[in-house]
Design a protein around this motif. Sequence first.
Motif, PDB file in Angstrom:
ATOM      1  N   LEU A 228       0.832  -1.213   0.000  1.00  0.00           N
ATOM      2  CA  LEU A 228       0.000   0.000   0.000  1.00  0.00           C
ATOM      3  C   LEU A 228       0.860   1.255   0.000  1.00  0.00           C
ATOM      4  CD1 LEU A 228      -2.791  -1.125   2.441  1.00  0.00           C
ATOM      5  CD2 LEU A 228      -3.057  -0.568   0.039  1.00  0.00           C
ATOM      6  N   GLN A 229       1.949   1.193   0.761  1.00  0.00           N
ATOM      7  CA  GLN A 229       2.799   2.388   0.811  1.00  0.00           C
ATOM      8  C   GLN A 229       3.509   2.622  -0.523  1.00  0.00           C
ATOM      9  OE1 GLN A 229       5.097   2.978   4.555  1.00  0.00           O
ATOM     10  NE2 GLN A 229       3.962   1.199   5.265  1.00  0.00           N
ATOM     11  N   ASN A 231       2.262   1.751  -3.258  1.00  0.00           N
ATOM     12  CA  ASN A 231       1.164   2.252  -4.079  1.00  0.00           C
ATOM     13  C   ASN A 231       0.991   3.764  -3.891  1.00  0.00           C
ATOM     14  OD1 ASN A 231      -0.978   1.479  -5.873  1.00  0.00           O
ATOM     15  ND2 ASN A 231      -2.350   2.195  -4.237  1.00  0.00           N
ATOM     16  N   ASP A 232       1.112   4.194  -2.634  1.00  0.00           N
ATOM     17  CA  ASP A 232       1.009   5.638  -2.369  1.00  0.00           C
ATOM     18  C   ASP A 232       2.063   6.405  -3.162  1.00  0.00           C
ATOM     19  OD1 ASP A 232      -1.063   5.278  -0.681  1.00  0.00           O
ATOM     20  OD2 ASP A 232       0.047   5.654   1.185  1.00  0.00           O
TER      21      ASP A 232
ATOM     22  N   ARG B  94      -1.462   9.571  10.545  1.00  0.00           N
ATOM     23  CA  ARG B  94      -1.296   8.817   9.310  1.00  0.00           C
ATOM     24  C   ARG B  94       0.156   8.369   9.138  1.00  0.00           C
ATOM     25  NH1 ARG B  94      -0.558   6.412   5.371  1.00  0.00           N
ATOM     26  NH2 ARG B  94      -1.646   6.405   3.381  1.00  0.00           N
ATOM     27  N   SER B 298      -2.325   0.278   6.282  1.00  0.00           N
ATOM     28  CA  SER B 298      -2.344   1.522   5.529  1.00  0.00           C
ATOM     29  C   SER B 298      -3.440   1.402   4.477  1.00  0.00           C
ATOM     30  CB  SER B 298      -1.012   1.803   4.867  1.00  0.00           C
ATOM     31  OG  SER B 298      -0.129   0.756   5.031  1.00  0.00           O
ATOM     32  N   VAL B 299      -3.960   2.520   4.141  1.00  0.00           N
ATOM     33  CA  VAL B 299      -5.085   2.525   3.230  1.00  0.00           C
ATOM     34  C   VAL B 299      -4.708   3.362   2.017  1.00  0.00           C
ATOM     35  CG1 VAL B 299      -7.529   3.020   3.037  1.00  0.00           C
ATOM     36  CG2 VAL B 299      -6.562   2.491   5.253  1.00  0.00           C
ATOM     37  N   SER B 300      -4.878   2.796   0.853  1.00  0.00           N
ATOM     38  CA  SER B 300      -4.520   3.553  -0.338  1.00  0.00           C
ATOM     39  C   SER B 300      -5.677   4.458  -0.731  1.00  0.00           C
ATOM     40  CB  SER B 300      -4.194   2.611  -1.475  1.00  0.00           C
ATOM     41  OG  SER B 300      -5.380   1.975  -1.888  1.00  0.00           O
ATOM     42  N   VAL B 301      -5.373   5.405  -1.611  1.00  0.00           N
ATOM     43  CA  VAL B 301      -6.424   6.300  -2.081  1.00  0.00           C
ATOM     44  C   VAL B 301      -7.553   5.492  -2.695  1.00  0.00           C
ATOM     45  CG1 VAL B 301      -6.934   8.159  -3.687  1.00  0.00           C
ATOM     46  CG2 VAL B 301      -4.732   8.098  -2.502  1.00  0.00           C
ATOM     47  N   MET B 303      -8.469   2.444  -2.044  1.00  0.00           N
ATOM     48  CA  MET B 303      -9.284   1.762  -1.044  1.00  0.00           C
ATOM     49  C   MET B 303     -10.230   2.732  -0.362  1.00  0.00           C
ATOM     50  SD  MET B 303      -6.243  -0.475   0.572  1.00  0.00           S
ATOM     51  CE  MET B 303      -7.100  -1.327   1.882  1.00  0.00           C
TER      52      MET B 303
END
Lengths: 832, 321
Positions: A228-229, A231-232, B94, B298-301, B303
């Motif tokens: 996810l990171q 991906n960010d 965050r 963590s959460v992506s945009v 998601m």
Amino acid sequence: MSSTSLPSTSSPDPEATLQSTTGESDFQESVDFYRSSAVLAYPEHDGKVSDKAARDLLAFFRHGREMGKRVENAGLLPVSLYEYVNASARRGPYPLCIGEEADDIPTPLTSIIDRLIGTDAQSDGDQERVRLLLRMDAEIRQQFADHAELPLSKLWDLATEVVAPPADDATSSSTRQTLTEARSRLAVDGKLVGLSHESLVHLVATINGRMWLQRFSEAQREAENLALQINDLLEVDFGASEESRTPDHLEASVGKTFASELDFEALSGIMSESGRHHQMPERRRRRLESIREDLDILRKELLAAGTDRILEGSAGLESAADTVRQDMETMARLSKAAQVARLEIAGRYREEDHDSFFDGFGVENLTDEELEMCPPCLIDAGSTFDLSASSRSLLMDLLASRMPVKVVVQVNEPVSGSTGLFVDGIPSAAAQTAWQATALGSAYVFQSPASEAESIGRSALSGAEHLGPSLWSVYAGAESTIVPLDDYLRSAIALESRAFPVFEFNPGGRDWAERFSVDRNPHPEDPWGCADLEVDRDGELVPLKVPFSFADFLFCDSRCNDLFRWVGPEMWHESMTPVDEYLQSDKSEEPALVPFLWAADEDGYLRRVVPSRKVVRTMRFALERWHTLQELGGVNSSLAARVLEESRERFEQEKQEAIAEIESRYNAELQKTTGELARGIVANIAAGLLGLQAAGPQPAGLSGEVLPTSGPSVKEPSGPAAPAEPSPVGESETLGDTASEGDDAVETISLDEPYIETVRCTTCNECTNINSRLFAYDENQQAFIKDATAGTFRELVMAAEKCPVRIIHPGKPLNPDEPDLDDLIERARPFL
Amino acid sequence: MFGLNTSLAIDIEEPQYNLTDYQSAVPRWCPGCGDNAILTAVQRLCRDEQLPPEKTVFVSGIGCSSRFPHHMGTYGFHGLHGRALPIAQGVKIRRPDLNVFVNMGDGDCCSIGTAHWIHAIRYNMNLVVLVHDNEIYGMTKKQASPTSPKGLKTSTTPRGSYLEPLNILSTTLGVGNVSFVANAVEWIPDVLYQIIHAAFHHRGFSFVRIAQRCPHFMPNFFDCLITDPKKILLLNHENGIRVNGKLGETYSNSMEHDPSDINRAREIAAVSDVEPVGILYRNDSRQCYEDLRRPRKSVSVGMRKEAIDREFDKFAVNVLT
Ligand SMILES: Cc1ncc(C[n+]2csc(CCOP(=O)(O)OP(=O)(O)O)c2C)c(N)n1
Ligand code: SF4
Ligand code: SF4
Ligand SMILES: [Mg+2]
């Protein structure tokens, strides 16, 4: 029969149970369910036995000469099995509830219900509850037969609908309440498994998967988070791309509602002109994309391997090593992706250093912890008798390795090959798989008949915990039996007779005693299981204690029919001896004795069965094997007995010596003390007579000597504690000064030269703005006089006046020709 | 977990940061402005702690002091007037891995931002919070602030302000869950540094009020404290700061104060004849909000979008059916 292995018999019909318990006050009776109503009895006989009978029996026993009656079709069975075979139902340990959580211990339904029942039922109400729970027990079994896929709690609900259908009356609602309350106290929940090879494989696979998942969970969570990171990072990068500013993309991201109010062309134009649009280098983006994908896919691959993969048969054994190797490679790639991701996220990935390192990253680079996270490789090897010799040796190689292979094998014949030869009772290699694996020392090994649900459940946990190879070797019961025994009894008799005992070898133990155990066998200290029966003799119940020996086990096997004959009471000669007694060596020395086992016919009448000598010989071998296991398991250990005996002797000897020594010492002391005492008394008397004061308790010999610094310290009058090592006054003061000054070493400052108290400078820029060659900042961004010759006295004085903390000291003018010096010197005066 | 050996995998030379690595645009504060001293102390801290600039964020509101992030060679967020704290809290929850600092003026924190201030103390997130208290609105040309002394003539109080000033320290010490309160003056840089250092090492909401000179609008305002070191009361303690050497001689008016004693801290905060400098209170056992509520994942945009869509779908009427 010992209650640990064979189940209690029961009535299958809950109503019948209810009826038969009504009016009964014996609580335990109701818990065990009713035994079969069939009663064992001695056949009627006048007691006369001819000597010919004795000769015939001996002739059969010794030489196999025909006598007595053949056992085929006689409907006989070992007497201790009678009540089990004739019971209308039994509460066996299956089904077994696997549980759901990683640390759940698979538990037989029987134990779950028994735990709910508890042991303290006293009142009528309690007994009502007991009956209710027993009906649930029976009903859940029924429901399980139809809905094997449901977890216990769901089966419980279905059973509740049957046992206590909803109705409006008060009894019904209180019944349902009792059941709801009991449901909330179920020790475990989850799917149930029955007794079959497939169920067993399922159990072992589930538990292994569950335990592994626990080991893997943190890594798996981390892999998800890292993905996810990454991906960010990629999303932020996309935000800086031209594509993200195209009118189409802008329109798509705003949504339809306001689309008509915005001019996306114009917006796109503004966005392209404004701000900085740094995108990461192509190479880095590709790297990030590839690790994002790896983190996701490899993680899922490992998950599938660890929880949803069972290799089968010889082919499974052959591919196991490759499969494990592939898992490790997958783990290595995942680890690599995770490490690169971490570096990328921390902004510390340096292509020049890391590229080559990670190019060469492989299984060798995995840490021990990561290797432990490689998924188990489950193998259902099927029956050991169906495996070729080469597959069996492959199996041994796997078990000797450190790979996480988890193998389940089935044993069909505990004592011989499939040819059914019981010539000398030596078990075939195929039956001894577990025993061979134990000798390897590296694998977790568990052997058990399938009937031992609870032990198998626990071993599934222990074997899954072991990080190396594990083996479960389970005897499921031979098909050939003279009586129709069900799967459960077929394997249970192997346990009772020690034909296939339970043992566990856990390489994780600290010493042999911890590693090897036979404790899960019923009465591990005895040669075999034993039943306490009651038999009707002339209308009176008399006790009968019968073993369930290896001969009984063979007697159940139709392939051994020729090895037994049965005789009625007219031949029960006094030379006949129960086979277990016969085996005790001194009796078998007597040539006239004939061994027998107790059997019962279909109507419950006792028969005596005479084994041939071959059987007895086989029994001896079996017993030897059992003794070996016992000794290894620390039961009746001959070595221990020997050591015990030796140490008892040594102890005895040492005790005698010690007593002798104490005596002699005591005598010597006594003589000495009496002598001293006498001298002391004489001296005291003499001193008293001379009128001298005794010199206190101190022994005279010590006076005048310098005492060491022990004992209570002498108090100093006052003042500071004396230093540990006294030093000259001057020196100590110097030390003290230095300490209190800390790092601020005393500098000698000439008042003639300009200086700044740098530590107090607030970085306000006033002085540096006046002349940055004269005033400069040090490494802490605090001002000092950099070059006094680079400016004028006037500048020094101005700075001193401007300095908000008044720490600039102009000193004396360097240049006597500077204009207005008098005035400046006057202005500098406050800053001296 | 994965690659516990990562950092050891290859020897990479760790970057060494020096003071200039933390410097950015040349400060645009007036010459002599006390904000410069605070900037230097903070840059020294960053260098001494070797804080990676990309892992460090300065968040501010609006005001002269709030220009702070522009002068740091780190990440920064120059926010809205009074809203520095909620932004910093958002960053922290965050990205708990970041070092988050907050710079506010007295107006920013104690006037328009008061509600955020009180609640941020209560949330106790791991932040270093610096209040540059010049007792005036510097940026808007000398308007009265809540900390301006009674009688001060300003552009908004031409006849002198009417109210007693707000005591920042007492107020902060009065909020439940307070975990770190210190008072500093920027003109004793060494002590300022020590206090900020302690604030940085305290895990929780480290609140530092700093008396700051505004020579432009308030010339000589703090002179009585600057010229008379006896007016500074140094709070020494082994769990606080310790001033010795020459500086200790200059500022000889000191006392031992145990920062775990909140009642004593409140008494000290209330004194008016001297300026207490040091750590008034610290309690390292208070739990940080981000530890209580740290997102496990963590959460992506993407998601987040999906989740919002899912929620909206619950209320949406499908016009096609
Ligand atoms: C919402 C809002 N209200 C008012 C202002 C105007 N304004 C700008 S700075 C400021 C006060 C700044 O004072 P302080 O926070 O003490 O900072 P200093 O300049 O003294 O460092 C005000 C009221 C604004 N920018 N935004
Ligand atoms: S004027 Fe004083 S406080 Fe300002 S920079 Fe120079 S020495 Fe430092
Ligand atoms: S107005 Fe005051 S606070 Fe603002 S920069 Fe100038 S001196 Fe500093
Ligand atoms: Mg202000």
